[in-house]
Design an enzyme around this catalytic site. Sequence first.
Site, PDB file in Angstrom:
ATOM      1  CG  HIS A  16      32.962  38.170  35.491  1.00 36.08           C
ATOM      2  ND1 HIS A  16      32.818  37.217  36.472  1.00 36.08           N
ATOM      3  CD2 HIS A  16      31.726  38.696  35.315  1.00 36.08           C
ATOM      4  CE1 HIS A  16      31.557  37.173  36.871  1.00 36.08           C
ATOM      5  NE2 HIS A  16      30.867  38.042  36.186  1.00 36.08           N
ATOM      6  CE  LYS A  40      23.344  37.517  41.540  1.00 32.62           C
ATOM      7  NZ  LYS A  40      24.371  37.903  40.549  1.00 32.62           N
ATOM      8  NE  ARG A  89      25.486  36.251  31.597  1.00 28.48           N
ATOM      9  CZ  ARG A  89      25.019  35.705  32.697  1.00 28.48           C
ATOM     10  NH1 ARG A  89      25.585  34.640  33.185  1.00 28.48           N
ATOM     11  NH2 ARG A  89      23.967  36.225  33.313  1.00 28.48           N
TER      12      ARG A  89
HETATM   13  N1  COA Z   1      30.792  36.175  32.112  1.00 24.52           N
HETATM   14  C1  COA Z   1      30.386  35.403  33.102  1.00 24.52           C
HETATM   15  N2  COA Z   1      29.352  35.684  33.898  1.00 24.52           N
HETATM   16  C2  COA Z   1      28.727  36.830  33.653  1.00 24.52           C
HETATM   17  C3  COA Z   1      29.082  37.689  32.633  1.00 24.52           C
HETATM   18  C4  COA Z   1      30.179  37.334  31.822  1.00 24.52           C
HETATM   19  N3  COA Z   1      30.594  38.077  30.811  1.00 24.52           N
HETATM   20  N4  COA Z   1      28.259  38.740  32.637  1.00 24.52           N
HETATM   21  C5  COA Z   1      27.414  38.528  33.639  1.00 24.52           C
HETATM   22  N5  COA Z   1      27.689  37.364  34.248  1.00 24.52           N
HETATM   23  C6  COA Z   1      26.951  36.739  35.329  1.00 24.52           C
HETATM   24  C7  COA Z   1      27.606  36.828  36.645  1.00 24.52           C
HETATM   25  O1  COA Z   1      28.472  35.736  36.810  1.00 24.52           O
HETATM   26  C8  COA Z   1      26.415  36.758  37.561  1.00 24.52           C
HETATM   27  O2  COA Z   1      26.040  35.415  37.725  1.00 24.52           O
HETATM   28  P1  COA Z   1      25.168  34.914  38.956  1.00 24.52           P
HETATM   29  O3  COA Z   1      23.861  35.636  38.897  1.00 24.52           O
HETATM   30  O4  COA Z   1      25.056  33.483  38.679  1.00 24.52           O
HETATM   31  O5  COA Z   1      25.952  35.231  40.205  1.00 24.52           O
HETATM   32  C9  COA Z   1      25.329  37.488  36.758  1.00 24.52           C
HETATM   33  O6  COA Z   1      25.736  37.426  35.438  1.00 24.52           O
HETATM   34  C10 COA Z   1      25.204  38.927  37.052  1.00 24.52           C
HETATM   35  O7  COA Z   1      26.129  39.236  38.008  1.00 24.52           O
HETATM   36  P2  COA Z   1      26.972  40.516  38.108  1.00 24.52           P
HETATM   37  O8  COA Z   1      27.407  41.025  36.804  1.00 24.52           O
HETATM   38  O9  COA Z   1      28.010  40.255  39.112  1.00 24.52           O
HETATM   39  O10 COA Z   1      25.904  41.472  38.612  1.00 24.52           O
HETATM   40  P3  COA Z   1      25.082  41.298  39.901  1.00 24.52           P
HETATM   41  O11 COA Z   1      23.674  41.259  39.485  1.00 24.52           O
HETATM   42  O12 COA Z   1      25.539  40.236  40.799  1.00 24.52           O
HETATM   43  O13 COA Z   1      25.481  42.629  40.589  1.00 24.52           O
HETATM   44  C11 COA Z   1      25.553  44.899  41.003  1.00 24.52           C
HETATM   45  C12 COA Z   1      24.898  43.805  40.245  1.00 24.52           C
HETATM   46  C13 COA Z   1      26.288  44.394  42.246  1.00 24.52           C
HETATM   47  C14 COA Z   1      26.570  45.574  40.121  1.00 24.52           C
HETATM   48  C15 COA Z   1      24.427  45.823  41.393  1.00 24.52           C
HETATM   49  O14 COA Z   1      23.555  45.114  42.237  1.00 24.52           O
HETATM   50  C16 COA Z   1      24.932  47.072  42.070  1.00 24.52           C
HETATM   51  O15 COA Z   1      25.328  47.993  41.390  1.00 24.52           O
HETATM   52  N6  COA Z   1      24.938  47.074  43.415  1.00 24.52           N
HETATM   53  C17 COA Z   1      25.371  48.201  44.195  1.00 24.52           C
HETATM   54  C18 COA Z   1      24.154  48.902  44.834  1.00 24.52           C
HETATM   55  C19 COA Z   1      23.442  49.720  43.807  1.00 24.52           C
HETATM   56  O16 COA Z   1      23.965  50.672  43.256  1.00 24.52           O
HETATM   57  N7  COA Z   1      22.194  49.332  43.534  1.00 24.52           N
HETATM   58  C20 COA Z   1      21.375  49.961  42.536  1.00 24.52           C
HETATM   59  C21 COA Z   1      21.631  49.367  41.204  1.00 24.52           C
HETATM   60  S1  COA Z   1      20.620  50.105  39.953  1.00 24.52           S
END
Ligand code: COA
Length: 161
Positions: A16, A40, A89
Amino acid sequence: MKAVISGSFDPVTRGHVDIIRRAWRLFDQVVVGVAVNSSKNGIFSMEERVELVEAAVEGMSSVSVAPVDGLLVDFCAEQGADVIVRGLRFGGDFDYELQMAHMNKAMSGIETVLLPAGREYGTISSSIIRSAASNGGDVGEFVPEAVSEALRHRFGDASQT
Ligand code: COA
C-alpha cells in the site's frame, strides 16, 4: 489534481505504501481514505488503522489520512477529489476493481486510476499478513515498522521481526 486512495488497510502494508508514494509523486494532493469493508473481519479498529497509515506516510508532505464514513464517492466529494486511485496486483484484482470503478463512476461520475503494484510487494495482502502474524509468523519484511510493532503488541513476541 487531488486523488483519494481508498482501502480498508487492515493493516496497511508496504505494498500500500508503495502505491501511496507513487500517487504522491503523480498528484498534487493525496488523501488516504480508510474505509470499512463490511464483508471482512479485521483486527484493527478504524482509529488504529488511521493512526498506522499516518505513521506510514510520515514525511510525505501532501498526503493526509481520514476515515471514510459511508460511501466512498461521498467522501471524495467532501474532499474535492478528482480521482480515486487503487493498486492492481494481479488478474484477480481486475474484475473487482472494474466493478467498483464502474459503480463509483455511475454514482458520481468520478474516474478511477489503477496503478500496477510494485514487483517487490505485488502479491501480499492484508489478510495474508493477518493470518501469518496471528499465528506467530515474521511479517516485518512486508509491513511498516509501526504495523510490525502493533502486530507484536496484538499477538505477542512471536510475530517479532
Ligand atoms: N499491496 C498490498 N495489498 C494490496 C495492494 C497492494 N498494493 N492492493 C490491494 N491489496 C490488498 C489489500 O491488502 C486487501 O487485502 P485483503 O483482502 O486480504 O484484506 C485487498 O487487496 C483489497 O483491499 P483494499 O484495497 O483495502 O480494498 P477493500 O476491498 O478492503 O476495500 C473499499 C474496498 C473499502 C475501498 C470499498 O469497499 C469501499 O469503497 N467502501 C466504502 C463503501 C462504498 O463506497 N461502497 C461501494 C463501493 S463501489
